[in-house]
Design a protein around this motif. Structure first.
Motif, mmCIF file in Angstrom:
data_model
loop_
_atom_site.group_PDB
_atom_site.id
_atom_site.type_symbol
_atom_site.label_atom_id
_atom_site.label_comp_id
_atom_site.label_asym_id
_atom_site.label_seq_id
_atom_site.Cartn_x
_atom_site.Cartn_y
_atom_site.Cartn_z
ATOM 1 N N ASN A 29 0.988 -0.987 -0.660
ATOM 2 C CA ASN A 29 -0.089 0.281 0.441
ATOM 3 C C ASN A 29 1.168 0.975 -0.319
ATOM 4 N N GLY A 30 1.502 1.271 -0.473
ATOM 5 C CA GLY A 30 3.068 2.556 -0.461
ATOM 6 C C GLY A 30 3.633 2.771 0.323
ATOM 7 N N ILE A 31 3.956 1.710 1.509
ATOM 8 C CA ILE A 31 4.768 1.488 2.512
ATOM 9 C C ILE A 31 5.378 0.393 2.409
ATOM 10 N N ILE A 32 6.850 1.115 2.344
ATOM 11 C CA ILE A 32 8.245 0.361 2.383
ATOM 12 C C ILE A 32 8.264 -1.044 3.696
ATOM 13 N N ASP A 33 7.995 -1.699 3.167
ATOM 14 C CA ASP A 33 7.901 -2.946 4.189
ATOM 15 C C ASP A 33 8.854 -3.302 4.777
ATOM 16 N N SER A 34 8.304 -3.092 6.436
ATOM 17 C CA SER A 34 9.252 -2.325 7.732
ATOM 18 C C SER A 34 10.425 -3.326 7.805
ATOM 19 N N GLY A 35 9.958 -5.032 7.918
ATOM 20 C CA GLY A 35 10.765 -5.962 8.271
ATOM 21 C C GLY A 35 11.946 -6.044 6.625
ATOM 22 N N SER A 36 12.530 -5.522 6.357
ATOM 23 C CA SER A 36 13.462 -5.479 4.426
ATOM 24 C C SER A 36 14.237 -4.002 5.494
ATOM 25 N N PRO A 37 15.599 -5.011 4.661
ATOM 26 C CA PRO A 37 16.785 -4.316 4.978
ATOM 27 C C PRO A 37 17.341 -3.251 4.841
ATOM 28 N N LEU A 38 16.527 -2.592 3.929
ATOM 29 C CA LEU A 38 16.402 -1.563 2.707
ATOM 30 C C LEU A 38 15.665 -0.579 4.404
ATOM 31 N N TYR A 39 14.204 -0.495 5.006
ATOM 32 C CA TYR A 39 13.935 0.516 5.885
ATOM 33 C C TYR A 39 14.958 0.415 6.776
ATOM 34 N N SER A 40 15.887 -0.779 6.924
ATOM 35 C CA SER A 40 15.945 -0.875 8.588
ATOM 36 C C SER A 40 17.478 0.320 8.491
ATOM 37 N N ALA A 41 17.611 0.549 6.687
ATOM 38 C CA ALA A 41 18.695 1.219 6.574
ATOM 39 C C ALA A 41 18.136 2.812 6.404
ATOM 40 N N LEU A 42 16.902 2.829 6.302
ATOM 41 C CA LEU A 42 16.332 4.225 5.795
ATOM 42 C C LEU A 42 16.327 5.126 7.600
ATOM 43 N N LYS A 43 15.947 3.830 8.180
ATOM 44 C CA LYS A 43 15.505 4.733 9.546
ATOM 45 C C LYS A 43 16.696 5.029 10.166
ATOM 46 N N SER A 44 18.150 4.600 10.272
ATOM 47 C CA SER A 44 18.558 5.370 10.545
ATOM 48 C C SER A 44 19.235 6.064 10.124
ATOM 49 N N ILE A 45 18.962 6.417 8.394
ATOM 50 C CA ILE A 45 19.024 8.077 7.947
ATOM 51 C C ILE A 45 18.535 8.877 8.006
ATOM 52 N N TRP A 46 16.872 8.698 8.478
ATOM 53 C CA TRP A 46 15.868 9.700 8.796
ATOM 54 C C TRP A 46 16.875 9.880 10.438
ATOM 55 N N GLN A 47 16.902 8.908 11.466
ATOM 56 C CA GLN A 47 16.971 9.462 12.194
ATOM 57 C C GLN A 47 18.457 10.023 12.760
ATOM 58 N N ASN A 48 19.274 10.122 11.691
ATOM 59 C CA ASN A 48 20.979 11.341 11.629
ATOM 60 C C ASN A 48 21.260 10.862 10.276
ATOM 61 N N PRO A 49 21.425 11.656 9.348
ATOM 62 C CA PRO A 49 22.022 11.384 8.282
ATOM 63 C C PRO A 49 23.107 11.183 7.959
ATOM 64 N N TYR A 50 23.828 11.117 8.903
ATOM 65 C CA TYR A 50 25.705 10.946 9.405
ATOM 66 C C TYR A 50 25.864 9.223 9.990
ATOM 67 N N ASN A 51 24.743 8.814 10.491
ATOM 68 C CA ASN A 51 24.757 7.120 11.098
ATOM 69 C C ASN A 51 25.146 6.623 9.999
ATOM 70 N N SER A 52 26.303 5.485 10.460
ATOM 71 C CA SER A 52 26.379 4.490 9.136
ATOM 72 C C SER A 52 25.466 3.182 8.654
ATOM 73 N N LEU A 53 25.240 2.925 7.993
ATOM 74 C CA LEU A 53 24.388 1.828 7.315
ATOM 75 C C LEU A 53 24.230 0.926 7.954
ATOM 76 N N PRO A 54 23.446 -0.101 8.685
ATOM 77 C CA PRO A 54 23.512 -1.573 9.567
ATOM 78 C C PRO A 54 24.159 -1.673 8.747
ATOM 79 N N PRO A 55 25.074 -3.142 9.168
ATOM 80 C CA PRO A 55 25.240 -4.288 8.167
ATOM 81 C C PRO A 55 23.959 -4.661 7.987
ATOM 82 N N GLN A 56 24.343 -5.481 6.672
ATOM 83 C CA GLN A 56 23.405 -6.901 5.661
ATOM 84 C C GLN A 56 23.686 -6.366 4.871
ATOM 85 N N LYS A 57 23.698 -8.396 4.803
ATOM 86 C CA LYS A 57 24.563 -9.454 4.028
ATOM 87 C C LYS A 57 23.199 -8.911 2.510
#
Length: 283
Positions: free
Chosen positions: A162-190
């Motif tokens: 429904n137009g929302i990126i799935d919250s369980g996806s690795p991309l969502y995890s990375a986006l949350k980190s960026i939205w919290q602070n753009p300078y955050n390092s990306l969380p490691p994801q295989k």
């Protein structure tokens, strides 16, 4: 608006490294052209009120040339990250001036971020620090891919509901980190993959010059959606390891060979047509 994205991928992935405009490695050798200057001016053509002059060697639509601004400052606030949705040239978004106005990856990124912001307060204001665009780069599946710079990472097949990126996806995890602070390092994801290579008149000219110099395996050129500054067309973003992402404006086909030589091959930023840093270097 003419817009291009081109990148050269060299070096190793790493952390964000920011620098001020005073430390940007500008090319000390003057650029051979002034802003939007033709290499072969048509002496028989009348100069437009804005200073536009047609080029004999590189045809350009006069209706566009007369709208270009060649005097206002082009620089913009420095950015931290660039998200690029890869949708392919046949995607419906590519047919619209405002790609966020119809369902697609851009709308999903904006909607998902707005939903997250309702319940969270970011550590650092994200206005202007994260640029999001789409590119005609082909997708690897029936779903869009997303590239992240300056890390040169790729997430394939972004899923949404429904137009929302799935919250369980690795991309969502990375986006949350960026939205919290753009300078955050990306969380490691295989699931993140290293990008092996990375933007109508200017794109064709870049492709011609890249092929002429034998750089096809090191550089990709794709058209991208708007990222501000229509009056400074043609606009260009170059992402390069160790140099970061930089925006140029008032680019004509006449300038492409010099840009490839100075920026892509020699890692020097051209100050005369520079609009600013869109991502810092990664090391």
């Amino acid at each position: 608006m003419l817009r291009t994205t081109t990148t050269r991928l060299l070096g190793k992935p790493g952390i964000l490294r920011c620098y001020s405009t005073h430390s940007v490695p500008f090319d000390e050798k003057p650029f051979p052209f002034s802003r939007f200057e033709p290499c072969c001016p048509d002496a028989e053509a009348k100069q437009a009120k804005n200073g536009y002059i047609p080029c004999k060697s590189h045809p350009f639509p006069n209706v566009l040339g007369r709208k270009i601004d060649m005097t206002d400052p082009m620089t913009r606030p420095a950015g931290v990250r660039h998200l690029v949705g890869c949708i392919g040239a046949d995607a419906m978004e590519w047919t619209r001036a405002k790609v966020e106005a119809i369902p697609g990856i851009m709308q999903s990124l904006i909607t998902t971020e707005n939903q997250w912001l309702k319940d969270h307060r970011p550590q650092v204001p994200s206005d202007k620090s994260v640029l999001a665009t789409v590119a005609e780069r082909p997708t690897t599946s029936h779903r869009p891919d997303v590239m992240l710079f300056p890390e040169f990472k790729l997430f394939q097949g972004v899923s949404s509901t429904n137009g929302i990126i799935d919250s369980g996806s690795p991309l969502y995890s990375a986006l949350k980190s960026i939205w919290q602070n753009p300078y955050n390092s990306l969380p490691p994801q295989k699931e993140w993959q290293d990008i092996k290579a990375l933007g109508p008149l200017i794109v064709d000219e870049f492709n011609r010059v890249i092929k002429e110099k034998g750089l096809q395996d090191k550089v990709e050129v794709w058209g991208t959606s708007h990222f501000g500054g229509h009056k400074f067309a043609g606009n260009l973003i170059i992402h390069q390891r160790g140099l970061g992402g930089h925006i140029y404006g008032n680019v004509r086909q006449c300038h492409v060979a010099a840009i490839v030589d100075r920026h892509v091959l020699h890692g020097k930023v051209i100050q005369e047509i520079w609009r600013g840093q869109v991502t810092p270097p990664s090391i």
